[in-house]
Design a protein around this motif. Structure first.
Motif, PDB file in Angstrom:
ATOM      1  N   PHE A  31       0.826  -1.209   0.000  1.00  0.00           N
ATOM      2  CA  PHE A  31       0.000   0.000   0.000  1.00  0.00           C
ATOM      3  C   PHE A  31       0.860   1.259   0.000  1.00  0.00           C
ATOM      4  CE2 PHE A  31      -3.451  -2.673   2.110  1.00  0.00           C
ATOM      5  CZ  PHE A  31      -4.095  -2.877   0.909  1.00  0.00           C
ATOM      6  N   LYS A  32       1.975   1.214   0.696  1.00  0.00           N
ATOM      7  CA  LYS A  32       2.890   2.354   0.701  1.00  0.00           C
ATOM      8  C   LYS A  32       3.487   2.549  -0.697  1.00  0.00           C
ATOM      9  CE  LYS A  32       6.139   4.499   3.756  1.00  0.00           C
ATOM     10  NZ  LYS A  32       5.246   5.447   4.367  1.00  0.00           N
ATOM     11  N   LEU A  33       3.764   1.452  -1.390  1.00  0.00           N
ATOM     12  CA  LEU A  33       4.290   1.511  -2.746  1.00  0.00           C
ATOM     13  C   LEU A  33       3.270   2.110  -3.707  1.00  0.00           C
ATOM     14  CD1 LEU A  33       6.633   0.548  -4.660  1.00  0.00           C
ATOM     15  CD2 LEU A  33       5.304  -1.531  -4.975  1.00  0.00           C
ATOM     16  N   LEU A  34       1.990   1.862  -3.478  1.00  0.00           N
ATOM     17  CA  LEU A  34       0.943   2.314  -4.391  1.00  0.00           C
ATOM     18  C   LEU A  34       0.604   3.795  -4.237  1.00  0.00           C
ATOM     19  CD1 LEU A  34      -1.480  -0.727  -4.280  1.00  0.00           C
ATOM     20  CD2 LEU A  34       0.165  -0.142  -6.048  1.00  0.00           C
ATOM     21  N   GLU A  35       1.204   4.487  -3.296  1.00  0.00           N
ATOM     22  CA  GLU A  35       0.932   5.917  -3.131  1.00  0.00           C
ATOM     23  C   GLU A  35       1.440   6.717  -4.322  1.00  0.00           C
ATOM     24  OE1 GLU A  35       2.633   7.037   0.575  1.00  0.00           O
ATOM     25  OE2 GLU A  35       1.104   6.001   1.749  1.00  0.00           O
ATOM     26  N   PHE A  41       0.999   2.201 -11.584  1.00  0.00           N
ATOM     27  CA  PHE A  41       0.850   1.717 -12.952  1.00  0.00           C
ATOM     28  C   PHE A  41       1.701   0.466 -13.172  1.00  0.00           C
ATOM     29  CE2 PHE A  41       2.250   1.773 -17.416  1.00  0.00           C
ATOM     30  CZ  PHE A  41       1.019   1.599 -18.024  1.00  0.00           C
ATOM     31  N   ILE A  42       2.939   0.497 -12.718  1.00  0.00           N
ATOM     32  CA  ILE A  42       3.840  -0.647 -12.883  1.00  0.00           C
ATOM     33  C   ILE A  42       3.311  -1.859 -12.114  1.00  0.00           C
ATOM     34  CG2 ILE A  42       6.164  -1.504 -12.363  1.00  0.00           C
ATOM     35  CD1 ILE A  42       7.158   1.386 -12.871  1.00  0.00           C
ATOM     36  N   PHE A  43       2.832  -1.622 -10.889  1.00  0.00           N
ATOM     37  CA  PHE A  43       2.287  -2.709 -10.074  1.00  0.00           C
ATOM     38  C   PHE A  43       1.064  -3.330 -10.748  1.00  0.00           C
ATOM     39  CE2 PHE A  43      -0.450  -4.295  -6.664  1.00  0.00           C
ATOM     40  CZ  PHE A  43       0.417  -5.199  -6.073  1.00  0.00           C
TER      41      PHE A  43
END
Length: 65
Positions: A31-35, A41-43
């Motif tokens: 979730f921290k990465l998705l901020e 987009f990459i995820f």
């Protein structure tokens, strides 16, 4: 013997707490990465590729036509 039953009754609550803790510690970095919009987009692309590969592998393993 009564302590055994008390411990047995506590086990489902313990199991639920362990599972919740596992998922929280696993998904918090995601979730921290998705901020960041670029990382999101990459995820998403990587997740789509994993899902398509999993589908194709299961499709070929089962021999469904």
């Amino acid at each position: 013997m009564s302590d055994f039953w008390v411990n047995l009754y506590k086990f489902p609550r313990f199991l639920i707490n362990v599972l919740i803790g596992f998922f929280l510690t696993t998904f918090k970095p995601i979730f921290k990465l998705l901020e960041n919009k670029n990382n999101r987009f990459i995820f998403t692309i990587i997740l789509m590729i994993i899902m398509m590969l999993s589908y194709k592998i299961i499709y070929l393993m089962t021999g469904i036509e």
